[in-house]
Enzyme design. Structure first.
Site, PDB file in Angstrom:
ATOM      1  N   LEU A  33     -39.379   7.430 -79.499  1.00 47.07           N
ATOM      2  CA  LEU A  33     -38.627   8.748 -79.741  1.00 47.07           C
ATOM      3  C   LEU A  33     -39.724   9.937 -80.204  1.00 47.07           C
ATOM      4  O   LEU A  33     -40.436   9.653 -81.005  1.00 47.07           O
ATOM      5  CB  LEU A  33     -37.486   8.660 -80.401  1.00 47.07           C
ATOM      6  CG  LEU A  33     -36.401   7.760 -80.148  1.00 47.07           C
ATOM      7  CD1 LEU A  33     -35.166   7.419 -81.326  1.00 47.07           C
ATOM      8  CD2 LEU A  33     -35.664   7.842 -78.768  1.00 47.07           C
ATOM      9  N   HIS A  37     -36.473  14.102 -77.387  1.00 49.18           N
ATOM     10  CA  HIS A  37     -35.175  13.284 -77.660  1.00 49.18           C
ATOM     11  C   HIS A  37     -34.357  13.897 -78.627  1.00 49.18           C
ATOM     12  O   HIS A  37     -33.214  13.816 -78.775  1.00 49.18           O
ATOM     13  CB  HIS A  37     -35.537  11.662 -77.919  1.00 49.18           C
ATOM     14  CG  HIS A  37     -36.299  11.171 -76.994  1.00 49.18           C
ATOM     15  ND1 HIS A  37     -37.593  10.682 -77.133  1.00 49.18           N
ATOM     16  CD2 HIS A  37     -35.947  10.761 -75.586  1.00 49.18           C
ATOM     17  CE1 HIS A  37     -38.008  10.033 -76.029  1.00 49.18           C
ATOM     18  NE2 HIS A  37     -36.942   9.812 -75.199  1.00 49.18           N
TER      19      HIS A  37
HETATM   20  P1  AMP Z   1     -36.452   8.663 -71.940  1.00 48.82           P
HETATM   21  O1  AMP Z   1     -36.489   7.805 -73.052  1.00 48.82           O
HETATM   22  O2  AMP Z   1     -37.854   9.181 -71.317  1.00 48.82           O
HETATM   23  O3  AMP Z   1     -35.835   7.994 -70.683  1.00 48.82           O
HETATM   24  O4  AMP Z   1     -35.605   9.879 -72.105  1.00 48.82           O
HETATM   25  C1  AMP Z   1     -34.487   9.940 -72.632  1.00 48.82           C
HETATM   26  C2  AMP Z   1     -33.815  11.497 -72.388  1.00 48.82           C
HETATM   27  O5  AMP Z   1     -34.545  12.314 -73.124  1.00 48.82           O
HETATM   28  C3  AMP Z   1     -33.725  11.667 -70.808  1.00 48.82           C
HETATM   29  O6  AMP Z   1     -32.663  12.532 -70.528  1.00 48.82           O
HETATM   30  C4  AMP Z   1     -34.888  12.905 -70.876  1.00 48.82           C
HETATM   31  O7  AMP Z   1     -34.861  13.718 -69.902  1.00 48.82           O
HETATM   32  C5  AMP Z   1     -34.887  13.359 -72.172  1.00 48.82           C
HETATM   33  N1  AMP Z   1     -36.228  13.963 -72.625  1.00 48.82           N
HETATM   34  C6  AMP Z   1     -37.409  13.271 -72.637  1.00 48.82           C
HETATM   35  N2  AMP Z   1     -38.427  14.154 -72.854  1.00 48.82           N
HETATM   36  C7  AMP Z   1     -37.898  15.248 -72.981  1.00 48.82           C
HETATM   37  C8  AMP Z   1     -38.589  16.471 -73.345  1.00 48.82           C
HETATM   38  N3  AMP Z   1     -39.843  17.015 -73.392  1.00 48.82           N
HETATM   39  N4  AMP Z   1     -37.541  17.778 -73.353  1.00 48.82           N
HETATM   40  C9  AMP Z   1     -36.227  17.473 -73.224  1.00 48.82           C
HETATM   41  N5  AMP Z   1     -35.640  16.124 -72.829  1.00 48.82           N
HETATM   42  C10 AMP Z   1     -36.597  15.463 -72.624  1.00 48.82           C
END
Ligand code: AMP
Length: 282
Positions: A33, A37
């Site tokens: 995280l 996140h």
């Molecule tokens: P992940 O853990 O990469 O699957 O991401 C979980 C959620 O966090 C997903 O909805 C991603 O689009 C969001 N997320 C990841 N990185 C970012 C970021 N830099 N800005 C906004 N949301 C993010």
């Protein structure tokens, strides 16, 4: 903050809490995280009474065993970070067998062609895996609202289709991309970049910014072509795509209507790390 690892425990806890918490929000993550996140969790806390954060590296959305194996797993640190930042959330961190029971396999979905654009061309079956895990999480948690980052914009559009397909009354909320000071979009994968590549990787944000700056002017096409050229002539990068697409259908285009929304999307690999980013153009 409560952390649960089993479905039964989560369902029991939700039943108890739902008496006093009317609106339940879900923030699905794969862990490792970061501030991106956290920005989703903050938004979820503003908009709901009870937030569930899931942490699960979903095997069925990886088409490549080595990518799955290399994906960072830091559950202990994640739980520490969450308990330092947030009060009163539920963390659901199941093992794969808790979610997939006998067989780790994806269901097939028809997302109206959105699944075949961009990431769909480079990550075989990726969105079937995404649809499969989210359908499972939505069914277990039954949230009123679910929060997703525009960082994975194609995924956000897929989730909006998914709730129509599975016919669940879940409001899917897109949240802005959270960036490092350099402009680099935060990602769990950034950890795997060397300091030098992290600096070079800002070219993704710079290119999107240039395309946006000239969008709608006579320089638009030239700027777009130049940005593509910058990647194709730079041996540090392997460019998968740099396209401008309709923000709804995700179909790539180079002719634009005033009454439609467009975004630029990029995927490129540097130092063995595949990065994606995107930006609204109008
Ligand atoms: P992940 O853990 O990469 O699957 O991401 C979980 C959620 O966090 C997903 O909805 C991603 O689009 C969001 N997320 C990841 N990185 C970012 C970021 N830099 N800005 C906004 N949301 C993010």
């Amino acid at each position: 903050m409560t952390t649960v690892k089993t479905r039964n425990k989560l369902e029991q806890l939700l039943k108890e809490r739902q008496k006093s918490s009317k609106i339940v929000g879900l923030v699905p993550t794969m862990g490792a995280l970061h501030q991106g996140h956290f920005s989703l969790i903050e938004k979820a806390q503003q908009e709901t009474d009870l937030v569930v954060v899931s942490i699960f590296v979903n095997p069925t959305q990886f088409d490549n065993a080595s990518d799955l194996q290399k994906y960072p797993r830091e559950l202990k640190q994640d739980i520490d970070k969450l308990s330092n930042h947030f009060k009163d959330i539920i963390v659901f961190a199941p093992l794969p067998e808790e979610i997939y029971e006998e067989q780790i396999a994806a269901e097939h979905f028809d997302f109206d062609g959105i699944e075949n654009q961009m990431e769909g061309k480079y990550r075989d079956g990726h969105f079937d895996g995404v649809g499969t895990i989210l359908k499972k999480l939505f069914t277990i948690i039954n949230p009123d609202k679910a929060f997703f980052g525009e960082k994975d914009y194609q995924q956000l559009m897929i989730v909006k289709k998914l709730v129509e397909i599975i016919d669940m009354p879940i409001q899917v909320i897109g949240c802005p991309i959270n960036r490092e000071e350099s402009g680099l979009a935060r990602s769990s994968r950034n950890k795997r970049l060397s300091a030098e590549d992290r600096e070079k990787a800002t070219l993704l944000f710079k290119s999107l910014t240039n395309i946006k700056a000239d969008f709608g002017t006579i320089y638009a096409l030239k700027t777009y072509k130049k940005a593509k050229e910058d990647f194709n002539t730079n041996s540090d990068f392997k460019l998968d795509y740099l396209i401008i697409a309709d923000a709804k259908t995700l179909v790539p285009c180079l002719d634009f209507d005033d009454d439609r929304k467009y975004r630029a999307f990029i995927a490129a690999e540097i130092g063995g790390v595949r990065l994606i980013d995107n930006m609204a153009l109008n």
